[in-house]
Design a protein around this motif. Sequence first.
Motif, PDB file in Angstrom:
ATOM      1  N   LEU A 380       0.854  -1.196   0.000  1.00 25.16           N
ATOM      2  CA  LEU A 380       0.000   0.000   0.000  1.00 25.16           C
ATOM      3  C   LEU A 380       0.881   1.234   0.000  1.00 25.16           C
ATOM      4  O   LEU A 380       1.746   1.380   0.857  1.00 25.16           O
ATOM      5  N   CYS A 381       0.663   2.097  -0.970  1.00 29.64           N
ATOM      6  CA  CYS A 381       1.423   3.346  -1.050  1.00 29.64           C
ATOM      7  C   CYS A 381       0.458   4.521  -0.977  1.00 29.64           C
ATOM      8  O   CYS A 381      -0.640   4.476  -1.525  1.00 29.64           O
ATOM      9  N   GLY A 382       0.888   5.563  -0.293  1.00 30.16           N
ATOM     10  CA  GLY A 382       0.137   6.808  -0.275  1.00 30.16           C
ATOM     11  C   GLY A 382       0.852   7.813  -1.140  1.00 30.16           C
ATOM     12  O   GLY A 382       1.239   7.520  -2.260  1.00 30.16           O
ATOM     13  N   CYS A 383       1.095   9.010  -0.626  1.00 32.31           N
ATOM     14  CA  CYS A 383       1.869  10.002  -1.353  1.00 32.31           C
ATOM     15  C   CYS A 383       2.903  10.580  -0.402  1.00 32.31           C
ATOM     16  O   CYS A 383       2.703  10.603   0.805  1.00 32.31           O
ATOM     17  N   VAL A 384       4.013  11.015  -0.950  1.00 31.66           N
ATOM     18  CA  VAL A 384       5.074  11.605  -0.141  1.00 31.66           C
ATOM     19  C   VAL A 384       4.595  12.952   0.384  1.00 31.66           C
ATOM     20  O   VAL A 384       4.132  13.802  -0.380  1.00 31.66           O
ATOM     21  N   THR A 385       4.683  13.175   1.674  1.00 32.69           N
ATOM     22  CA  THR A 385       4.198  14.415   2.266  1.00 32.69           C
ATOM     23  C   THR A 385       5.215  15.529   2.082  1.00 32.69           C
ATOM     24  O   THR A 385       6.347  15.314   1.671  1.00 32.69           O
ATOM     25  N   SER A 386       4.787  16.708   2.419  1.00 31.92           N
ATOM     26  CA  SER A 386       5.678  17.861   2.358  1.00 31.92           C
ATOM     27  C   SER A 386       6.655  17.815   3.526  1.00 31.92           C
ATOM     28  O   SER A 386       6.443  17.112   4.498  1.00 31.92           O
ATOM     29  N   PRO A 387       7.771  18.560   3.458  1.00 26.25           N
ATOM     30  CA  PRO A 387       8.725  18.584   4.575  1.00 26.25           C
ATOM     31  C   PRO A 387       8.077  19.074   5.865  1.00 26.25           C
ATOM     32  O   PRO A 387       7.124  19.850   5.836  1.00 26.25           O
ATOM     33  N   ASP A 388       8.609  18.634   6.997  1.00 21.99           N
ATOM     34  CA  ASP A 388       8.041  19.001   8.296  1.00 21.99           C
ATOM     35  C   ASP A 388       8.040  20.509   8.531  1.00 21.99           C
ATOM     36  O   ASP A 388       7.155  21.044   9.186  1.00 21.99           O
ATOM     37  N   GLU A 389       9.051  21.188   7.971  1.00 22.76           N
ATOM     38  CA  GLU A 389       9.137  22.614   8.249  1.00 22.76           C
ATOM     39  C   GLU A 389       8.061  23.409   7.498  1.00 22.76           C
ATOM     40  O   GLU A 389       7.864  24.580   7.750  1.00 22.76           O
ATOM     41  N   LYS A 390       7.366  22.751   6.566  1.00 21.38           N
ATOM     42  CA  LYS A 390       6.291  23.443   5.861  1.00 21.38           C
ATOM     43  C   LYS A 390       5.116  22.479   5.705  1.00 21.38           C
ATOM     44  O   LYS A 390       4.872  21.951   4.629  1.00 21.38           O
ATOM     45  N   PRO A 391       4.396  22.194   6.780  1.00 22.94           N
ATOM     46  CA  PRO A 391       3.302  21.215   6.709  1.00 22.94           C
ATOM     47  C   PRO A 391       2.183  21.681   5.780  1.00 22.94           C
ATOM     48  O   PRO A 391       1.818  22.847   5.773  1.00 22.94           O
ATOM     49  N   LEU A 392       1.679  20.761   4.986  1.00 27.93           N
ATOM     50  CA  LEU A 392       0.580  21.035   4.074  1.00 27.93           C
ATOM     51  C   LEU A 392      -0.570  20.073   4.368  1.00 27.93           C
ATOM     52  O   LEU A 392      -0.373  19.048   5.016  1.00 27.93           O
TER      53      LEU A 392
END
Length: 556
Positions: A380-392
Amino acid sequence: MQNTDKTRDRLIDGFAEGYMEKLFYFCLKRTGNHTEAEDLTQDIALQIITALNKGCLPTDFSAWVWQIARNRYAVWAKRKRDHSESFSGSDIGDYEIEDESEDILDEMIHTEQMALLRRELAFIKSDYRNIVVAYYIENKSIRDIASSQSLSVSAVWQRLHRARIILKEGMDMARTFGKLSYQPEDIDFINNGLYGANGEPWNFISRSLCKNILLAAYRTPSTAEELAMEVGVALPYMEEELSALVEATLMKKNGNKYETNFFIVSTEAQKKIVAHLQEITTEITDAVIAAMEYEVSWKNANCPNWHEGYQPYEDMKWALLMYQTDIIVSDTLEMFNKTRPSLPKANLGSWGHTLRPNGGEWDLLGMERYQGVQPDFVGLCGCVTSPDEKPLPAVDFQQFKFQYRRIKDKTPAFLPYAYAQALVSIAKGEGDTVAEAMLSFLAQHGYIQKDGDTYKPTFLVMFKSRQKPMPPEALEALEHLRKEASKIAMRHYLFCREQIYKEIPEFLKDDEYQIDHACANMFDLRGAVLEEALRKGFISYAENDNRIMLGTFLRI
Protein backbone atom coordinates in the motif's frame (compact mmCIF):
# COMPACT_ATOMS: atom_id res chain seq x y z
CA MET A 1 7.27 33.58 -1.04
CA GLN A 2 4.47 32.73 -3.45
CA ASN A 3 6.80 33.24 -6.43
CA THR A 4 9.34 30.95 -4.79
CA ASP A 5 6.71 28.22 -4.36
CA LYS A 6 5.64 28.57 -7.97
CA THR A 7 9.24 28.33 -9.15
CA ARG A 8 9.78 25.24 -7.01
CA ASP A 9 6.61 23.58 -8.31
CA ARG A 10 7.60 24.42 -11.88
CA LEU A 11 11.03 22.85 -11.38
CA ILE A 12 9.53 19.71 -9.83
CA ASP A 13 7.08 19.40 -12.73
CA GLY A 14 9.88 19.91 -15.22
CA PHE A 15 12.06 17.36 -13.49
CA ALA A 16 9.34 14.68 -13.44
CA GLU A 17 8.50 15.30 -17.08
CA GLY A 18 11.93 15.76 -18.62
CA TYR A 19 14.49 13.90 -16.56
CA MET A 20 13.17 10.65 -15.01
CA GLU A 21 13.55 8.50 -18.11
CA LYS A 22 16.94 10.03 -18.94
CA LEU A 23 18.14 9.42 -15.37
CA PHE A 24 17.04 5.79 -15.55
CA TYR A 25 19.10 5.15 -18.70
CA PHE A 26 22.01 7.07 -17.18
CA CYS A 27 21.87 4.69 -14.19
CA LEU A 28 21.26 1.58 -16.31
CA LYS A 29 24.30 2.31 -18.46
CA ARG A 30 26.50 2.61 -15.37
CA THR A 31 25.10 -0.18 -13.20
CA GLY A 32 24.34 -2.68 -15.93
CA ASN A 33 21.47 -3.98 -13.80
CA HIS A 34 17.80 -3.05 -14.22
CA THR A 35 16.91 -3.35 -10.51
CA GLU A 36 19.98 -1.42 -9.34
CA ALA A 37 19.28 1.24 -11.97
CA GLU A 38 15.73 1.67 -10.66
CA ASP A 39 16.98 1.97 -7.07
CA LEU A 40 19.66 4.48 -8.04
CA THR A 41 17.17 6.52 -10.09
CA GLN A 42 14.79 6.73 -7.11
CA ASP A 43 17.70 7.76 -4.88
CA ILE A 44 18.67 10.58 -7.26
CA ALA A 45 15.05 11.73 -7.66
CA LEU A 46 14.55 11.77 -3.89
CA GLN A 47 17.67 13.91 -3.41
CA ILE A 48 16.50 16.40 -6.06
CA ILE A 49 12.88 16.71 -4.87
CA THR A 50 13.95 16.99 -1.23
CA ALA A 51 16.42 19.77 -2.08
CA LEU A 52 13.79 21.67 -4.07
CA ASN A 53 11.23 21.33 -1.28
CA LYS A 54 13.79 22.74 1.16
CA GLY A 55 14.14 25.89 -0.94
CA CYS A 56 17.08 25.15 -3.22
CA LEU A 57 16.51 27.02 -6.52
CA PRO A 58 19.49 26.38 -8.83
CA THR A 59 20.25 28.89 -11.54
CA ASP A 60 21.32 26.21 -14.04
CA PHE A 61 18.75 23.48 -13.33
CA SER A 62 20.02 20.93 -15.86
CA ALA A 63 23.65 21.18 -14.70
CA TRP A 64 22.49 20.91 -11.08
CA VAL A 65 20.40 17.78 -11.77
CA TRP A 66 23.23 15.98 -13.54
CA GLN A 67 25.74 16.99 -10.87
CA ILE A 68 23.52 15.39 -8.22
CA ALA A 69 23.15 12.32 -10.45
CA ARG A 70 26.92 11.99 -10.80
CA ASN A 71 27.45 12.50 -7.06
CA ARG A 72 24.88 9.83 -6.10
CA TYR A 73 26.36 7.45 -8.66
CA ALA A 74 29.81 8.06 -7.17
CA VAL A 75 28.47 7.13 -3.72
CA TRP A 76 26.84 4.00 -5.17
CA ALA A 77 30.00 3.01 -7.05
CA LYS A 78 32.18 3.45 -3.96
CA ARG A 79 29.95 1.16 -1.94
CA LYS A 80 30.00 -1.34 -4.78
CA ARG A 81 33.79 -1.40 -4.71
CA ASP A 82 33.97 -2.01 -0.98
CA HIS A 83 34.37 -5.76 -1.24
CA SER A 84 37.27 -8.16 -0.70
CA GLU A 85 37.75 -11.84 -1.34
CA SER A 86 38.83 -13.09 2.10
CA PHE A 87 39.41 -12.05 5.67
CA SER A 88 38.64 -12.52 9.30
CA GLY A 89 39.97 -11.02 12.49
CA SER A 90 41.02 -11.49 16.05
CA ASP A 91 40.71 -9.05 18.88
CA ILE A 92 44.32 -8.10 19.57
CA GLY A 93 43.34 -6.85 22.98
CA ASP A 94 42.69 -10.47 23.97
CA TYR A 95 46.33 -11.41 23.48
CA GLU A 96 49.01 -10.93 26.13
CA ILE A 97 51.57 -13.43 24.81
CA GLU A 98 55.25 -12.67 24.90
CA ASP A 99 56.74 -12.24 21.45
CA GLU A 100 59.30 -14.98 20.83
CA SER A 101 60.54 -13.46 17.61
CA GLU A 102 60.63 -9.67 17.28
CA ASP A 103 61.89 -10.04 13.74
CA ILE A 104 59.12 -12.33 12.49
CA LEU A 105 57.80 -9.80 9.95
CA ASP A 106 61.25 -8.96 8.71
CA GLU A 107 61.90 -12.64 8.13
CA MET A 108 58.58 -13.06 6.38
CA ILE A 109 59.26 -10.22 4.00
CA HIS A 110 62.79 -11.37 3.28
CA THR A 111 61.58 -14.88 2.52
CA GLU A 112 59.16 -13.54 -0.13
CA GLN A 113 55.99 -14.27 1.85
CA MET A 114 54.47 -10.86 1.22
CA ALA A 115 51.18 -12.42 0.04
CA LEU A 116 50.81 -14.13 3.41
CA LEU A 117 51.54 -10.86 5.20
CA ARG A 118 48.83 -9.10 3.21
CA ARG A 119 46.38 -11.87 4.02
CA GLU A 120 47.07 -11.62 7.75
CA LEU A 121 46.78 -7.83 7.72
CA ALA A 122 43.11 -8.30 6.86
CA PHE A 123 42.52 -10.02 10.18
CA ILE A 124 43.58 -7.36 12.67
CA LYS A 125 41.91 -4.16 13.84
CA SER A 126 42.61 -0.90 12.05
CA ASP A 127 44.43 0.62 15.05
CA TYR A 128 47.08 -2.09 14.79
CA ARG A 129 46.91 -2.69 11.05
CA ASN A 130 47.67 0.94 10.21
CA ILE A 131 50.85 0.87 12.31
CA VAL A 132 52.05 -2.40 10.73
CA VAL A 133 51.43 -1.07 7.22
CA ALA A 134 53.19 2.22 8.00
CA TYR A 135 56.20 0.51 9.56
CA TYR A 136 56.75 -2.52 7.31
CA ILE A 137 55.14 -1.57 4.00
CA GLU A 138 55.67 2.19 3.90
CA ASN A 139 59.00 2.09 5.79
CA LYS A 140 58.08 4.91 8.17
CA SER A 141 59.94 5.40 11.44
CA ILE A 142 58.31 4.78 14.83
CA ARG A 143 58.63 8.50 15.63
CA ASP A 144 56.92 9.52 12.35
CA ILE A 145 54.10 7.04 12.93
CA ALA A 146 53.60 8.32 16.48
CA SER A 147 53.45 11.90 15.23
CA SER A 148 51.00 11.19 12.34
CA GLN A 149 48.62 9.19 14.57
CA SER A 150 48.89 11.43 17.67
CA LEU A 151 50.31 8.58 19.78
CA SER A 152 53.28 8.31 22.05
CA VAL A 153 56.34 6.40 20.80
CA SER A 154 55.80 3.77 23.51
CA ALA A 155 52.16 3.29 22.43
CA VAL A 156 53.27 2.66 18.85
CA TRP A 157 55.85 0.12 20.02
CA GLN A 158 53.26 -1.63 22.19
CA ARG A 159 50.76 -1.93 19.35
CA LEU A 160 53.42 -3.07 16.95
CA HIS A 161 54.47 -5.74 19.48
CA ARG A 162 50.90 -7.05 19.80
CA ALA A 163 50.41 -7.00 16.03
CA ARG A 164 53.50 -9.19 15.61
CA ILE A 165 52.00 -11.77 17.97
CA ILE A 166 48.72 -11.87 16.06
CA LEU A 167 50.42 -12.07 12.68
CA LYS A 168 52.77 -14.81 13.85
CA GLU A 169 49.87 -16.92 15.12
CA GLY A 170 47.87 -16.25 11.98
CA MET A 171 50.65 -17.57 9.77
CA ASP A 172 50.46 -20.89 11.57
CA MET A 173 46.70 -21.41 11.24
CA ALA A 174 44.24 -22.20 8.48
CA ARG A 175 41.63 -19.50 8.08
CA THR A 176 38.07 -20.84 7.85
CA PHE A 177 35.43 -18.49 6.50
CA GLY A 178 31.77 -18.80 7.39
CA LYS A 179 29.09 -20.24 5.11
CA LEU A 180 27.82 -16.77 4.17
CA SER A 181 31.21 -15.99 2.61
CA TYR A 182 30.67 -18.48 -0.21
CA GLN A 183 26.90 -19.04 -0.09
CA PRO A 184 25.23 -15.67 0.62
CA GLU A 185 21.55 -15.77 1.50
CA ASP A 186 18.79 -13.44 0.41
CA ILE A 187 16.29 -11.58 2.57
CA ASP A 188 12.97 -10.04 1.63
CA PHE A 189 11.81 -6.91 3.43
CA ILE A 190 8.60 -5.16 4.38
CA ASN A 191 9.25 -1.48 5.01
CA ASN A 192 6.52 0.75 6.45
CA GLY A 193 6.81 4.53 6.52
CA LEU A 194 8.82 7.28 4.82
CA TYR A 195 12.34 6.91 3.43
CA GLY A 196 15.23 8.95 4.81
CA ALA A 197 16.77 11.71 2.70
CA ASN A 198 19.45 9.32 1.42
CA GLY A 199 16.98 6.57 0.62
CA GLU A 200 17.24 4.77 3.97
CA PRO A 201 16.73 1.93 4.57
CA TRP A 202 16.61 0.70 0.95
CA ASN A 203 20.02 2.09 0.04
CA PHE A 204 21.42 -0.46 2.51
CA ILE A 205 19.09 -3.45 2.39
CA SER A 206 19.11 -3.71 -1.41
CA ARG A 207 22.79 -4.81 -1.28
CA SER A 208 23.79 -8.42 -0.75
CA LEU A 209 26.69 -7.55 1.57
CA CYS A 210 24.50 -5.60 3.99
CA LYS A 211 21.79 -8.27 3.91
CA ASN A 212 24.23 -10.95 4.98
CA ILE A 213 25.88 -8.83 7.66
CA LEU A 214 22.43 -8.16 9.12
CA LEU A 215 21.51 -11.84 8.87
CA ALA A 216 24.71 -13.01 10.55
CA ALA A 217 24.41 -10.50 13.42
CA TYR A 218 20.74 -11.39 13.87
CA ARG A 219 21.47 -15.08 14.28
CA THR A 220 24.47 -14.51 16.53
CA PRO A 221 25.56 -11.11 17.94
CA SER A 222 29.19 -10.84 16.81
CA THR A 223 32.28 -8.69 16.85
CA ALA A 224 33.45 -6.95 13.70
CA GLU A 225 36.15 -9.61 13.34
CA GLU A 226 33.64 -12.45 13.65
CA LEU A 227 31.33 -10.87 11.11
CA ALA A 228 34.23 -10.31 8.76
CA MET A 229 35.11 -14.02 8.96
CA GLU A 230 31.48 -15.14 8.56
CA VAL A 231 30.71 -12.94 5.55
CA GLY A 232 34.16 -13.11 3.96
CA VAL A 233 35.06 -9.42 3.64
CA ALA A 234 38.27 -7.78 4.81
CA LEU A 235 38.03 -6.09 8.20
CA PRO A 236 38.74 -2.55 6.91
CA TYR A 237 35.63 -2.73 4.74
CA MET A 238 33.60 -4.49 7.41
CA GLU A 239 34.34 -1.73 9.94
CA GLU A 240 33.09 0.90 7.48
CA GLU A 241 29.91 -1.06 6.70
CA LEU A 242 29.13 -1.62 10.38
CA SER A 243 29.62 2.03 11.20
CA ALA A 244 27.15 3.03 8.46
CA LEU A 245 24.60 0.40 9.52
CA VAL A 246 24.73 1.51 13.15
CA GLU A 247 24.36 5.16 12.13
CA ALA A 248 21.31 4.21 10.03
CA THR A 249 19.84 2.39 13.12
CA LEU A 250 19.71 -0.92 11.25
CA MET A 251 22.19 -2.30 13.78
CA LYS A 252 23.27 -1.45 17.31
CA LYS A 253 26.51 -2.05 19.14
CA ASN A 254 26.39 -3.76 22.52
CA GLY A 255 29.87 -3.75 24.05
CA ASN A 256 32.13 -5.06 21.29
CA LYS A 257 29.35 -7.06 19.60
CA TYR A 258 26.95 -5.94 16.89
CA GLU A 259 23.24 -6.82 16.89
CA THR A 260 20.66 -6.45 14.13
CA ASN A 261 18.04 -3.93 15.20
CA PHE A 262 14.91 -5.55 13.73
CA PHE A 263 13.29 -8.97 13.30
CA ILE A 264 14.19 -11.40 10.53
CA VAL A 265 11.60 -14.17 10.32
CA SER A 266 12.89 -17.63 9.45
CA THR A 267 11.68 -19.67 6.47
CA GLU A 268 10.37 -22.30 8.89
CA ALA A 269 8.16 -19.79 10.69
CA GLN A 270 6.93 -18.40 7.37
CA LYS A 271 6.07 -21.90 6.18
CA LYS A 272 3.94 -22.55 9.27
CA ILE A 273 2.23 -19.15 9.05
CA VAL A 274 1.36 -19.63 5.38
CA ALA A 275 -0.02 -23.11 6.07
CA HIS A 276 -2.23 -21.74 8.86
CA LEU A 277 -3.39 -18.86 6.65
CA GLN A 278 -4.48 -21.34 3.99
CA GLU A 279 -6.68 -23.04 6.58
CA ILE A 280 -8.71 -19.86 7.22
CA THR A 281 -8.52 -18.20 3.77
CA THR A 282 -11.94 -19.23 2.47
CA GLU A 283 -13.63 -18.42 5.77
CA ILE A 284 -12.03 -15.00 6.22
CA THR A 285 -12.54 -14.01 2.56
CA ASP A 286 -16.26 -14.79 2.75
CA ALA A 287 -16.52 -12.70 5.92
CA VAL A 288 -14.65 -9.72 4.40
CA ILE A 289 -16.77 -9.83 1.23
CA ALA A 290 -19.96 -9.95 3.34
CA ALA A 291 -18.92 -6.80 5.25
CA MET A 292 -17.85 -5.01 2.09
CA GLU A 293 -21.04 -5.81 0.15
CA TYR A 294 -23.25 -4.75 3.06
CA GLU A 295 -21.51 -1.37 3.27
CA VAL A 296 -21.63 -0.82 -0.50
CA SER A 297 -25.31 -1.84 -0.71
CA TRP A 298 -26.24 0.60 2.05
CA LYS A 299 -24.34 3.43 0.35
CA ASN A 300 -25.91 2.67 -3.03
CA ALA A 301 -29.36 2.81 -1.47
CA ASN A 302 -28.85 5.85 0.77
CA CYS A 303 -25.99 7.82 -0.82
CA PRO A 304 -26.31 7.29 -4.60
CA ASN A 305 -23.51 9.79 -5.30
CA TRP A 306 -21.03 8.35 -2.79
CA HIS A 307 -18.49 7.94 -5.60
CA GLU A 308 -17.94 9.79 -8.86
CA GLY A 309 -18.43 6.86 -11.23
CA TYR A 310 -15.06 7.27 -12.91
CA GLN A 311 -14.37 3.54 -12.63
CA PRO A 312 -16.62 0.49 -13.23
CA TYR A 313 -17.76 -1.22 -10.05
CA GLU A 314 -15.94 -4.42 -11.03
CA ASP A 315 -12.69 -2.43 -10.94
CA MET A 316 -13.65 -0.55 -7.78
CA LYS A 317 -13.98 -3.89 -5.98
CA TRP A 318 -10.18 -4.32 -5.92
CA ALA A 319 -9.69 -1.21 -3.75
CA LEU A 320 -12.85 -1.72 -1.67
CA LEU A 321 -11.99 -5.35 -0.91
CA MET A 322 -8.45 -4.52 0.24
CA TYR A 323 -9.66 -1.52 2.21
CA GLN A 324 -12.24 -3.66 4.02
CA THR A 325 -9.54 -6.26 4.69
CA ASP A 326 -7.38 -3.59 6.31
CA ILE A 327 -10.28 -2.53 8.53
CA ILE A 328 -10.67 -6.15 9.70
CA VAL A 329 -6.92 -6.36 10.39
CA SER A 330 -6.98 -3.06 12.30
CA ASP A 331 -10.01 -4.17 14.33
CA THR A 332 -8.29 -7.46 15.17
CA LEU A 333 -5.13 -5.71 16.39
CA GLU A 334 -7.21 -3.28 18.44
CA MET A 335 -9.16 -6.18 19.92
CA PHE A 336 -5.90 -7.90 20.90
CA ASN A 337 -4.38 -4.76 22.44
CA LYS A 338 -7.39 -4.34 24.70
CA THR A 339 -6.48 -7.64 26.38
CA ARG A 340 -3.10 -6.41 27.71
CA PRO A 341 -1.64 -3.40 29.54
CA SER A 342 -0.74 -0.38 27.41
CA LEU A 343 2.86 -0.31 26.24
CA PRO A 344 5.34 2.56 26.74
CA LYS A 345 5.17 4.95 23.81
CA ALA A 346 8.00 4.39 21.35
CA ASN A 347 9.91 7.13 19.52
CA LEU A 348 7.26 7.50 16.83
CA GLY A 349 6.61 10.20 14.29
CA SER A 350 3.41 11.62 12.85
CA TRP A 351 2.87 8.56 10.63
CA GLY A 352 3.13 6.19 13.58
CA HIS A 353 6.55 4.78 12.68
CA THR A 354 9.94 5.05 14.37
CA LEU A 355 11.81 8.31 13.78
CA ARG A 356 15.11 7.70 11.97
CA PRO A 357 18.16 9.72 10.84
CA ASN A 358 17.99 12.03 7.82
CA GLY A 359 14.29 12.76 8.26
CA GLY A 360 13.20 9.13 7.87
CA GLU A 361 10.25 7.58 9.66
CA TRP A 362 10.09 3.85 9.04
CA ASP A 363 10.00 0.37 10.49
CA LEU A 364 11.46 -2.73 8.91
CA LEU A 365 10.79 -6.46 8.96
CA GLY A 366 13.14 -8.93 7.31
CA MET A 367 12.19 -12.38 6.07
CA GLU A 368 14.53 -15.14 5.02
CA ARG A 369 13.87 -15.95 1.36
CA TYR A 370 10.94 -18.40 1.35
CA GLN A 371 10.51 -20.46 -1.82
CA GLY A 372 7.25 -22.19 -0.90
CA VAL A 373 3.80 -21.43 -2.29
CA GLN A 374 2.30 -18.32 -0.71
CA PRO A 375 -0.09 -15.50 -1.69
CA ASP A 376 1.38 -12.72 -3.79
CA PHE A 377 2.20 -9.70 -1.65
CA VAL A 378 -0.10 -6.66 -1.69
CA GLY A 379 1.54 -3.41 -0.64
CA LEU A 380 0.00 0.00 0.00
CA CYS A 381 1.42 3.35 -1.05
CA GLY A 382 0.14 6.81 -0.27
CA CYS A 383 1.87 10.00 -1.35
CA VAL A 384 5.07 11.61 -0.14
CA THR A 385 4.20 14.41 2.27
CA SER A 386 5.68 17.86 2.36
CA PRO A 387 8.73 18.58 4.57
CA ASP A 388 8.04 19.00 8.30
CA GLU A 389 9.14 22.61 8.25
CA LYS A 390 6.29 23.44 5.86
CA PRO A 391 3.30 21.21 6.71
CA LEU A 392 0.58 21.03 4.07
CA PRO A 393 -2.91 19.51 4.20
CA ALA A 394 -3.00 15.71 4.12
CA VAL A 395 -4.08 14.08 0.87
CA ASP A 396 -6.07 10.88 1.36
CA PHE A 397 -4.76 9.17 -1.78
CA GLN A 398 -3.95 5.47 -1.54
CA GLN A 399 -2.95 2.80 -4.01
CA PHE A 400 -2.72 -0.90 -3.26
CA LYS A 401 0.25 -2.44 -5.07
CA PHE A 402 -0.44 -5.97 -6.30
CA GLN A 403 2.42 -8.38 -6.96
CA TYR A 404 -0.21 -10.61 -8.57
CA ARG A 405 0.53 -10.75 -12.32
CA ARG A 406 2.96 -7.83 -11.67
CA ILE A 407 0.05 -5.37 -11.66
CA LYS A 408 2.14 -3.04 -9.48
CA ASP A 409 4.61 -2.50 -12.32
CA LYS A 410 1.98 -0.72 -14.41
CA THR A 411 2.12 2.43 -12.27
CA PRO A 412 4.91 4.43 -10.55
CA ALA A 413 6.14 3.12 -7.19
CA PHE A 414 4.71 6.21 -5.46
CA LEU A 415 3.32 9.66 -6.18
CA PRO A 416 4.98 12.76 -4.69
CA TYR A 417 2.77 15.03 -2.64
CA ALA A 418 2.37 17.57 -5.44
CA TYR A 419 0.96 14.96 -7.83
CA ALA A 420 -1.56 13.63 -5.31
CA GLN A 421 -2.59 17.22 -4.61
CA ALA A 422 -3.04 17.71 -8.36
CA LEU A 423 -5.40 14.70 -8.45
CA VAL A 424 -7.53 16.39 -5.80
CA SER A 425 -7.75 19.53 -7.94
CA ILE A 426 -8.68 17.51 -11.02
CA ALA A 427 -11.34 15.56 -9.11
CA LYS A 428 -12.84 18.86 -7.96
CA GLY A 429 -13.01 20.11 -11.54
CA GLU A 430 -10.10 22.50 -11.06
CA GLY A 431 -7.72 20.87 -13.53
CA ASP A 432 -7.00 24.23 -15.17
CA THR A 433 -4.95 25.13 -12.07
CA VAL A 434 -2.60 22.18 -12.58
CA ALA A 435 0.63 22.64 -14.53
CA GLU A 436 0.62 21.13 -18.02
CA ALA A 437 3.69 19.00 -17.31
CA MET A 438 2.00 17.48 -14.28
CA LEU A 439 -1.18 16.77 -16.26
CA SER A 440 0.92 15.09 -18.92
CA PHE A 441 2.69 12.90 -16.36
CA LEU A 442 -0.56 11.80 -14.69
CA ALA A 443 -2.21 11.10 -18.05
CA GLN A 444 0.81 9.16 -19.30
CA HIS A 445 0.65 6.87 -16.26
CA GLY A 446 -3.11 6.38 -16.46
CA TYR A 447 -4.29 8.36 -13.42
CA ILE A 448 -6.34 10.79 -15.53
CA GLN A 449 -7.78 10.90 -19.03
CA LYS A 450 -8.98 13.63 -21.36
CA ASP A 451 -12.70 14.46 -21.16
CA GLY A 452 -13.44 17.13 -23.74
CA ASP A 453 -11.40 20.18 -22.81
CA THR A 454 -10.66 18.93 -19.29
CA TYR A 455 -9.27 15.90 -17.50
CA LYS A 456 -10.97 13.47 -15.14
CA PRO A 457 -9.61 10.74 -12.85
CA THR A 458 -9.76 7.10 -13.94
CA PHE A 459 -10.07 5.54 -10.48
CA LEU A 460 -12.35 5.48 -7.44
CA VAL A 461 -12.98 8.99 -6.05
CA MET A 462 -15.19 9.49 -2.99
CA PHE A 463 -16.36 12.82 -1.54
CA LYS A 464 -16.88 12.46 2.21
CA SER A 465 -19.44 15.27 2.23
CA ARG A 466 -21.74 13.25 -0.04
CA GLN A 467 -21.89 10.25 2.30
CA LYS A 468 -24.51 10.17 5.03
CA PRO A 469 -23.60 8.68 8.40
CA MET A 470 -25.06 5.22 8.91
CA PRO A 471 -28.00 5.06 11.32
CA PRO A 472 -27.41 2.99 14.50
CA GLU A 473 -29.13 -0.17 13.25
CA ALA A 474 -27.19 -0.22 9.95
CA LEU A 475 -23.91 0.61 11.69
CA GLU A 476 -24.55 -2.15 14.22
CA ALA A 477 -25.17 -4.65 11.43
CA LEU A 478 -21.93 -3.65 9.66
CA GLU A 479 -19.90 -3.80 12.87
CA HIS A 480 -21.35 -7.25 13.61
CA LEU A 481 -20.14 -8.51 10.21
CA ARG A 482 -16.71 -7.01 10.80
CA LYS A 483 -16.56 -8.47 14.30
CA GLU A 484 -17.32 -11.93 12.95
CA ALA A 485 -14.50 -11.51 10.44
CA SER A 486 -12.17 -10.29 13.21
CA LYS A 487 -12.87 -13.42 15.25
CA ILE A 488 -11.63 -15.53 12.36
CA ALA A 489 -8.65 -13.25 11.84
CA MET A 490 -7.77 -13.36 15.54
CA ARG A 491 -7.09 -17.08 15.34
CA HIS A 492 -4.49 -16.43 12.70
CA TYR A 493 -2.99 -13.43 14.49
CA LEU A 494 -2.45 -15.42 17.68
CA PHE A 495 -0.82 -18.17 15.64
CA CYS A 496 1.53 -15.59 14.05
CA ARG A 497 2.50 -14.24 17.49
CA GLU A 498 3.21 -17.76 18.69
CA GLN A 499 5.66 -18.35 15.82
CA ILE A 500 7.35 -14.96 16.30
CA TYR A 501 7.77 -15.49 20.04
CA LYS A 502 9.49 -18.82 19.43
CA GLU A 503 12.21 -17.00 17.50
CA ILE A 504 12.77 -13.85 19.55
CA PRO A 505 16.53 -13.37 19.98
CA GLU A 506 17.75 -12.44 23.44
CA PHE A 507 18.66 -8.89 22.45
CA LEU A 508 15.12 -8.13 21.15
CA LYS A 509 13.00 -9.99 23.70
CA ASP A 510 12.12 -6.80 25.64
CA ASP A 511 11.37 -4.67 22.57
CA GLU A 512 7.57 -4.97 22.53
CA TYR A 513 7.21 -2.41 19.75
CA GLN A 514 9.44 -4.46 17.42
CA ILE A 515 7.61 -7.63 18.38
CA ASP A 516 4.25 -6.02 17.61
CA HIS A 517 5.56 -4.68 14.31
CA ALA A 518 6.82 -8.12 13.26
CA CYS A 519 3.57 -9.83 14.27
CA ALA A 520 1.39 -7.23 12.52
CA ASN A 521 3.29 -7.63 9.25
CA MET A 522 3.29 -11.42 9.33
CA PHE A 523 -0.46 -11.17 10.03
CA ASP A 524 -1.02 -10.10 6.41
CA LEU A 525 -4.41 -11.06 4.99
CA ARG A 526 -4.46 -8.97 1.80
CA GLY A 527 -2.79 -11.42 -0.57
CA ALA A 528 -4.80 -14.42 0.64
CA VAL A 529 -8.12 -12.55 0.43
CA LEU A 530 -7.28 -11.21 -3.04
CA GLU A 531 -6.41 -14.63 -4.47
CA GLU A 532 -9.44 -16.31 -2.89
CA ALA A 533 -11.69 -13.57 -4.27
CA LEU A 534 -10.19 -14.21 -7.72
CA ARG A 535 -10.68 -17.96 -7.34
CA LYS A 536 -14.32 -17.46 -6.33
CA GLY A 537 -14.92 -15.08 -9.27
CA PHE A 538 -15.79 -12.12 -7.01
CA ILE A 539 -13.15 -10.18 -8.94
CA SER A 540 -11.42 -11.14 -12.17
CA TYR A 541 -8.21 -10.56 -14.08
CA ALA A 542 -7.73 -11.85 -17.61
CA GLU A 543 -4.53 -13.22 -19.10
CA ASN A 544 -3.91 -10.07 -21.16
CA ASP A 545 -5.71 -7.66 -18.86
CA ASN A 546 -4.71 -4.05 -19.52
CA ARG A 547 -6.42 -2.40 -16.53
CA ILE A 548 -4.11 -0.03 -14.68
CA MET A 549 -5.89 1.71 -11.81
CA LEU A 550 -6.89 -1.38 -9.83
CA GLY A 551 -6.65 -0.75 -6.09
CA THR A 552 -6.43 3.05 -6.40
CA PHE A 553 -8.71 5.47 -4.55
CA LEU A 554 -8.95 9.06 -3.37
CA ARG A 555 -11.14 10.43 -0.58
CA ILE A 556 -11.86 14.16 -0.45
